[in-house]
Design a protein around this motif. Structure first.
Motif, PDB file in Angstrom:
ATOM      1  N   GLU A  67      16.242   8.330  42.304  1.00  0.00           N
ATOM      2  CA  GLU A  67      16.615   8.137  43.694  1.00  0.00           C
ATOM      3  C   GLU A  67      17.664   7.047  43.782  1.00  0.00           C
ATOM      4  N   SER A  68      18.671   7.288  44.593  1.00  0.00           N
ATOM      5  CA  SER A  68      19.730   6.307  44.816  1.00  0.00           C
ATOM      6  C   SER A  68      19.997   6.243  46.313  1.00  0.00           C
ATOM      7  N   PRO A  69      20.853   5.336  46.747  1.00  0.00           N
ATOM      8  CA  PRO A  69      21.172   5.283  48.178  1.00  0.00           C
ATOM      9  C   PRO A  69      21.768   6.577  48.723  1.00  0.00           C
ATOM     10  N   LEU A  70      22.286   7.424  47.844  1.00  0.00           N
ATOM     11  CA  LEU A  70      22.909   8.677  48.287  1.00  0.00           C
ATOM     12  C   LEU A  70      21.970   9.876  48.226  1.00  0.00           C
ATOM     13  N   GLY A  71      20.733   9.674  47.801  1.00  0.00           N
ATOM     14  CA  GLY A  71      19.781  10.779  47.743  1.00  0.00           C
ATOM     15  C   GLY A  71      19.040  10.815  46.423  1.00  0.00           C
ATOM     16  N   GLY A  72      18.300  11.892  46.203  1.00  0.00           N
ATOM     17  CA  GLY A  72      17.495  12.024  45.000  1.00  0.00           C
ATOM     18  C   GLY A  72      17.960  13.169  44.129  1.00  0.00           C
ATOM     19  N   HIS A  73      17.501  13.117  42.891  1.00  0.00           N
ATOM     20  CA  HIS A  73      17.909  14.122  41.913  1.00  0.00           C
ATOM     21  C   HIS A  73      16.740  14.398  40.978  1.00  0.00           C
ATOM     22  N   VAL A  74      16.340  15.655  40.868  1.00  0.00           N
ATOM     23  CA  VAL A  74      15.296  16.050  39.934  1.00  0.00           C
ATOM     24  C   VAL A  74      15.922  16.241  38.561  1.00  0.00           C
ATOM     25  N   VAL A  75      15.298  15.651  37.554  1.00  0.00           N
ATOM     26  CA  VAL A  75      15.759  15.771  36.171  1.00  0.00           C
ATOM     27  C   VAL A  75      14.738  16.618  35.430  1.00  0.00           C
ATOM     28  N   ASP A  76      15.165  17.755  34.911  1.00  0.00           N
ATOM     29  CA  ASP A  76      14.215  18.608  34.203  1.00  0.00           C
ATOM     30  C   ASP A  76      14.701  19.063  32.832  1.00  0.00           C
ATOM     31  N   GLU A  77      15.903  18.676  32.434  1.00  0.00           N
ATOM     32  CA  GLU A  77      16.389  18.983  31.089  1.00  0.00           C
ATOM     33  C   GLU A  77      15.719  18.034  30.107  1.00  0.00           C
ATOM     34  N   ARG A  78      15.138  18.568  29.059  1.00  0.00           N
ATOM     35  CA  ARG A  78      14.324  17.783  28.119  1.00  0.00           C
ATOM     36  C   ARG A  78      14.998  16.499  27.616  1.00  0.00           C
ATOM     37  N   PRO A  79      16.260  16.529  27.141  1.00  0.00           N
ATOM     38  CA  PRO A  79      16.884  15.286  26.661  1.00  0.00           C
ATOM     39  C   PRO A  79      17.025  14.229  27.759  1.00  0.00           C
ATOM     40  N   GLU A  80      17.322  14.675  28.975  1.00  0.00           N
ATOM     41  CA  GLU A  80      17.455  13.738  30.084  1.00  0.00           C
ATOM     42  C   GLU A  80      16.095  13.168  30.499  1.00  0.00           C
ATOM     43  N   VAL A  81      15.062  14.003  30.472  1.00  0.00           N
ATOM     44  CA  VAL A  81      13.712  13.527  30.788  1.00  0.00           C
ATOM     45  C   VAL A  81      13.276  12.504  29.739  1.00  0.00           C
ATOM     46  N   GLN A  82      13.580  12.749  28.480  1.00  0.00           N
ATOM     47  CA  GLN A  82      13.248  11.787  27.424  1.00  0.00           C
ATOM     48  C   GLN A  82      13.989  10.470  27.649  1.00  0.00           C
ATOM     49  N   ALA A  83      15.233  10.533  28.095  1.00  0.00           N
ATOM     50  CA  ALA A  83      15.987   9.318  28.404  1.00  0.00           C
ATOM     51  C   ALA A  83      15.326   8.568  29.567  1.00  0.00           C
ATOM     52  N   CYS A  84      14.817   9.303  30.554  1.00  0.00           N
ATOM     53  CA  CYS A  84      14.120   8.677  31.677  1.00  0.00           C
ATOM     54  C   CYS A  84      12.823   8.017  31.226  1.00  0.00           C
ATOM     55  N   HIS A  85      12.098   8.661  30.305  1.00  0.00           N
ATOM     56  CA  HIS A  85      10.898   8.040  29.724  1.00  0.00           C
ATOM     57  C   HIS A  85      11.271   6.713  29.075  1.00  0.00           C
ATOM     58  N   TYR A  86      12.351   6.710  28.330  1.00  0.00           N
ATOM     59  CA  TYR A  86      12.812   5.490  27.654  1.00  0.00           C
ATOM     60  C   TYR A  86      13.157   4.407  28.680  1.00  0.00           C
ATOM     61  N   LEU A  87      13.914   4.759  29.703  1.00  0.00           N
ATOM     62  CA  LEU A  87      14.277   3.782  30.735  1.00  0.00           C
ATOM     63  C   LEU A  87      13.040   3.221  31.415  1.00  0.00           C
ATOM     64  N   PHE A  88      12.085   4.097  31.741  1.00  0.00           N
ATOM     65  CA  PHE A  88      10.858   3.649  32.393  1.00  0.00           C
ATOM     66  C   PHE A  88      10.098   2.686  31.484  1.00  0.00           C
ATOM     67  N   ASP A  89       9.999   3.018  30.207  1.00  0.00           N
ATOM     68  CA  ASP A  89       9.313   2.141  29.257  1.00  0.00           C
ATOM     69  C   ASP A  89      10.014   0.791  29.135  1.00  0.00           C
TER      70      ASP A  89
END
Length: 114
Positions: A67-89
């Motif tokens: 989510e950003s000031p301009l709206g939200g974005h669903v991430v469902d591509e496996r490599p991008e989801v893994q990158a999000c897991h890393y960022l969250f961690d």
């Protein structure tokens, strides 16, 4: 996970803020809730420009929501989801422990004078 600045910004007034902090304290006692605060003294951290939610499912693939000031974005591509897991961690590793976080929320709530 919540950034400390969000706990200190009196949106809606001090009474509303105190009620919200007390609600966080009550919810944090639930066995299925982990409350962690990202303290101000961390400085710059991953995902500063908006929120990041990673959803894990018993069946099916994980997804993330950015989510950003301009709206939200669903991430469902496996490599991008893994990158999000890393960022969250990464953000979680910079946060206070659950007990330290709860102490901080209680302290902030206790400092409010109505």
């Amino acid at each position: 996970m919540v950034a400390e600045e969000a706990l200190r910004r009196p949106v809606g007034g001090w009474a509303v803020m105190q009620a919200q902090l007390e609600h966080l304290i009550a919810v944090a006692d639930r066995p299925n809730v982990l409350l962690q605060v990202l303290p101000l003294n961390v400085g710059a951290y991953a995902c500063q420009s908006g929120s990041l939610t990673v959803l894990r499912f018993d069946e099916g693939e994980d997804v993330a929501f950015l989510e950003s000031p301009l709206g939200g974005h669903v991430v469902d591509e496996r490599p991008e989801v893994q990158a999000c897991h890393y960022l969250f961690d990464e953000v979680r590793a910079s946060a206070l422990s659950t007990s330290q976080s709860l102490d901080l929320v209680r302290s902030i709530a206790g400092d409010i004078v109505l």
